[in-house]
Structures are given as structure tokens and as C-alpha cells.
Design a protein around this motif. Structure first.
Motif, PDB file in Angstrom:
ATOM      1  N   LEU A  13     -26.137  12.040   3.399  1.00  0.00           N
ATOM      2  CA  LEU A  13     -27.567  11.783   3.291  1.00  0.00           C
ATOM      3  C   LEU A  13     -27.953  10.370   3.718  1.00  0.00           C
ATOM      4  O   LEU A  13     -29.039  10.154   4.274  1.00  0.00           O
ATOM      5  CB  LEU A  13     -28.027  12.002   1.841  1.00  0.00           C
ATOM      6  CG  LEU A  13     -28.030  13.434   1.307  1.00  0.00           C
ATOM      7  CD1 LEU A  13     -28.405  13.445  -0.171  1.00  0.00           C
ATOM      8  CD2 LEU A  13     -29.002  14.300   2.103  1.00  0.00           C
ATOM      9  N   ALA A  14     -27.082   9.409   3.464  1.00  0.00           N
ATOM     10  CA  ALA A  14     -27.423   7.996   3.659  1.00  0.00           C
ATOM     11  C   ALA A  14     -27.988   7.679   5.049  1.00  0.00           C
ATOM     12  O   ALA A  14     -29.007   6.977   5.166  1.00  0.00           O
ATOM     13  CB  ALA A  14     -26.208   7.117   3.359  1.00  0.00           C
ATOM     14  N   PRO A  15     -27.387   8.173   6.150  1.00  0.00           N
ATOM     15  CA  PRO A  15     -27.935   7.828   7.472  1.00  0.00           C
ATOM     16  C   PRO A  15     -29.310   8.448   7.738  1.00  0.00           C
ATOM     17  O   PRO A  15     -29.999   8.019   8.674  1.00  0.00           O
ATOM     18  CB  PRO A  15     -26.894   8.413   8.443  1.00  0.00           C
ATOM     19  CG  PRO A  15     -25.668   8.633   7.631  1.00  0.00           C
ATOM     20  CD  PRO A  15     -26.136   8.942   6.252  1.00  0.00           C
ATOM     21  N   LEU A  16     -29.687   9.436   6.928  1.00  0.00           N
ATOM     22  CA  LEU A  16     -30.949  10.135   7.141  1.00  0.00           C
ATOM     23  C   LEU A  16     -32.104   9.541   6.332  1.00  0.00           C
ATOM     24  O   LEU A  16     -33.263   9.900   6.547  1.00  0.00           O
ATOM     25  CB  LEU A  16     -30.797  11.614   6.767  1.00  0.00           C
ATOM     26  CG  LEU A  16     -29.655  12.366   7.473  1.00  0.00           C
ATOM     27  CD1 LEU A  16     -29.542  13.781   6.920  1.00  0.00           C
ATOM     28  CD2 LEU A  16     -29.885  12.392   8.973  1.00  0.00           C
ATOM     29  N   VAL A  17     -31.779   8.639   5.398  1.00  0.00           N
ATOM     30  CA  VAL A  17     -32.789   8.078   4.501  1.00  0.00           C
ATOM     31  C   VAL A  17     -33.667   7.079   5.249  1.00  0.00           C
ATOM     32  O   VAL A  17     -33.176   6.205   5.977  1.00  0.00           O
ATOM     33  CB  VAL A  17     -32.123   7.390   3.290  1.00  0.00           C
ATOM     34  CG1 VAL A  17     -33.161   6.646   2.458  1.00  0.00           C
ATOM     35  CG2 VAL A  17     -31.389   8.409   2.433  1.00  0.00           C
ATOM     36  N   ARG A  18     -34.986   7.219   5.065  1.00  0.00           N
ATOM     37  CA  ARG A  18     -35.941   6.243   5.581  1.00  0.00           C
ATOM     38  C   ARG A  18     -36.645   5.595   4.402  1.00  0.00           C
ATOM     39  O   ARG A  18     -37.136   6.285   3.509  1.00  0.00           O
ATOM     40  CB  ARG A  18     -36.991   6.895   6.488  1.00  0.00           C
ATOM     41  CG  ARG A  18     -36.471   7.417   7.792  1.00  0.00           C
ATOM     42  CD  ARG A  18     -37.608   7.873   8.691  1.00  0.00           C
ATOM     43  NE  ARG A  18     -38.468   8.839   8.027  1.00  0.00           N
ATOM     44  CZ  ARG A  18     -39.764   8.650   7.787  1.00  0.00           C
ATOM     45  NH1 ARG A  18     -40.364   7.508   8.118  1.00  0.00           N
ATOM     46  NH2 ARG A  18     -40.484   9.598   7.188  1.00  0.00           N
ATOM     47  N   SER A  19     -36.713   4.277   4.382  1.00  0.00           N
ATOM     48  CA  SER A  19     -37.456   3.550   3.363  1.00  0.00           C
ATOM     49  C   SER A  19     -38.833   3.204   3.931  1.00  0.00           C
ATOM     50  O   SER A  19     -38.937   2.503   4.940  1.00  0.00           O
ATOM     51  CB  SER A  19     -36.716   2.274   2.954  1.00  0.00           C
ATOM     52  OG  SER A  19     -37.421   1.599   1.928  1.00  0.00           O
ATOM     53  N   VAL A  20     -39.884   3.724   3.275  1.00  0.00           N
ATOM     54  CA  VAL A  20     -41.247   3.576   3.791  1.00  0.00           C
ATOM     55  C   VAL A  20     -42.123   2.913   2.729  1.00  0.00           C
ATOM     56  O   VAL A  20     -42.047   3.252   1.544  1.00  0.00           O
ATOM     57  CB  VAL A  20     -41.845   4.949   4.173  1.00  0.00           C
ATOM     58  CG1 VAL A  20     -43.244   4.780   4.761  1.00  0.00           C
ATOM     59  CG2 VAL A  20     -40.933   5.685   5.145  1.00  0.00           C
TER      60      VAL A  20
END
Length: 230
Positions: free
Chosen positions: A26-33
């Protein structure tokens, strides 16, 4: 040093005991917005293509009325996941989501990836059941607020609900670190803004509830409970 995506995910109950492989996927797919006050995470009728994990700030679930106003349905804070039911179901959002705080920081995870994690990781699946039960409690809390009776009762019930979820008690004083405008409070309790102002002003004169730049200070939880039951 900034937290890594895996560390950010671990902060949420859903991923607290997730397997290392699950988090590594999951980590590479996470976006912080980051969202500003009043900005929409999503609108009514949108199809959910991602899950929203709120790391900072406040988000209100709202639904428009035929009169063009918005009715507040629920309030979500840090370490919570607004819109999770709709995301799992895959149907269009029945309500929108707006940022109440000055800013909100959200971790966005693609829906398909999260659904796979729930299916493949037993710990995430078990945690999802707990989180969904919490969401049910959040919605029931809103029902409790709007059906509590007079405005003072509804307002006291709202503070009880927020205190249970976000409050911190010290020396018998309950501090609720949520800054909400009178207009937002009025929407949450289903009352006129002027009525909410009158009730809070009376409570402040009685040194019972104080509104500060950081949120609310309740000096007597016993009286708060009495007010909610009147």
C-alpha cells in the motif's frame, strides 16, 4: 524526519496490526493531500475511487436539502476514515464531505488496493469490522443529538459525543480540542445559529462551558449529562 507512508498508515486503527507485506504494497500508492477550510473531499453522487484517512483536522458529512441548505450528518476527526461505508460498497456517495477546520491532511488510498488488503490480510479484515462498528456509533451519535429534545439538550448531547471521541479529562475538567463555528454547531444540532449562541452564552456566564481558540472546556461533566437528559 518526516514519517514514512508505512508509519502514517500504522497510526490508523485499520492498519495497526496489518502485515508488513500489506503495508509494503500500500505504501507506494498512498497520497498525502491537504485540504483547506470549506473544501470538498467529495460531493454527493461521486463514485468512490479512493479511501480517505484523516490524519489532521475535521471533516463534516453533509447532505443538501431542496431549499439549497446543507444538513450535517456526522463529524470525523483525526485517525478516522470518513466515507468508508460508501467506499467499500462501491456505490455513489449519498452525501458530501467538507473540511471544517482551517486545514485537513488526508491520506488517500486507491479503493481497489484497500479492498484487496481487506480480502487478503486477516488482521486488516478484523480491524475493518471494528472500524465499521465505530462508524455505526458515530451515526448513532448524530441521531442521539438531533433527537435529544430542546436545543440545550441537543447541544449538551453533542458535547458529550464529541467529548467521548476526542476529549481529554484533567482534574475533572473535560477539554474538547475541536474549534467549531456557531454556524457549524447549529447545523450539527439542527437549530438556529441565534439559539445556539444564546445557549452557549448562558453556559459561559455560568462558567459551565467555555469556548476557547483551541475548542471547548467543560467544567462539569455531571452537569453536562444533566443538561442532555432534561
Amino acid at each position: 524526519m518526516p514519517a514514512t507512508p508505512i508509519e502514517l498508515l500504522r497510526a490508523f486503527p485499520l492498519f495497526r496490526h496489518a502485515g508488513e507485506q500489506t503495508l509494503a504494497t500500500l505504501a507506494p500508492l498512498v497520497r498525502s493531500v491537504s485540504y483547506a477550510h470549506g473544501q470538498a473531499l467529495w460531493d454527493v453522487g461521486e463514485l468512490p475511487d479512493q479511501a480517505y484517512f484523516l490524519s489532521h483536522g475535521l471533516v463534516e458529512i453533509v447532505r443538501p436539502t431542496q431549499a439549497g441548505e446543507e444538513v450535517g450528518l456526522a463529524l470525523f476527526g483525526p485517525r478516522e476514515c470518513p466515507g468508508l461505508f460508501a467506499m467499500l460498497d462501491g456505490r455513489r456517495f449519498p452525501a458530501g464531505a467538507r473540511v471544517l477546520s482551517e486545514e485537513a491532511r488526508v491520506l488517500c488510498v486507491p479503493r481497489e488496493a484497500l479492498v484487496r488488503a481487506v480480502d487478503q490480510d486477516a488482521e486488516v479484515s478484523r480491524a475493518m469490522s471494528d472500524v465499521l462498528r465505530q462508524h455505526n456509533a458515530i451515526l448513532r451519535g448524530k441521531v442521539d443529538v438531533v433527537t435529544a429534545g430542546e436545543v440545550a439538550q441537543r447541544l449538551a448531547t453533542l458535547l458529550e459525543v464529541l467529548g467521548e471521541r476526542f476529549g481529554d479529562e484533567q482534574d475533572g475538567v473535560l477539554q474538547i480540542p475541536l474549534t467549531l463555528t456557531r454556524r457549524v454547531i447549529a447545523r450539527l444540532v439542527g437549530a438556529r445559529v441565534e439559539t445556539v449562541i444564546r445557549v452557549l452564552s448562558r453556559w459561559e456566564k455560568e462558567q459551565f462551558v467555555e469556548t476557547t481558540p483551541e475548542g471547548f472546556v467543560v467544567r462539569s461533566q455531571a452537569r453536562l449529562h444533566e443538561e442532555s437528559q432534561r
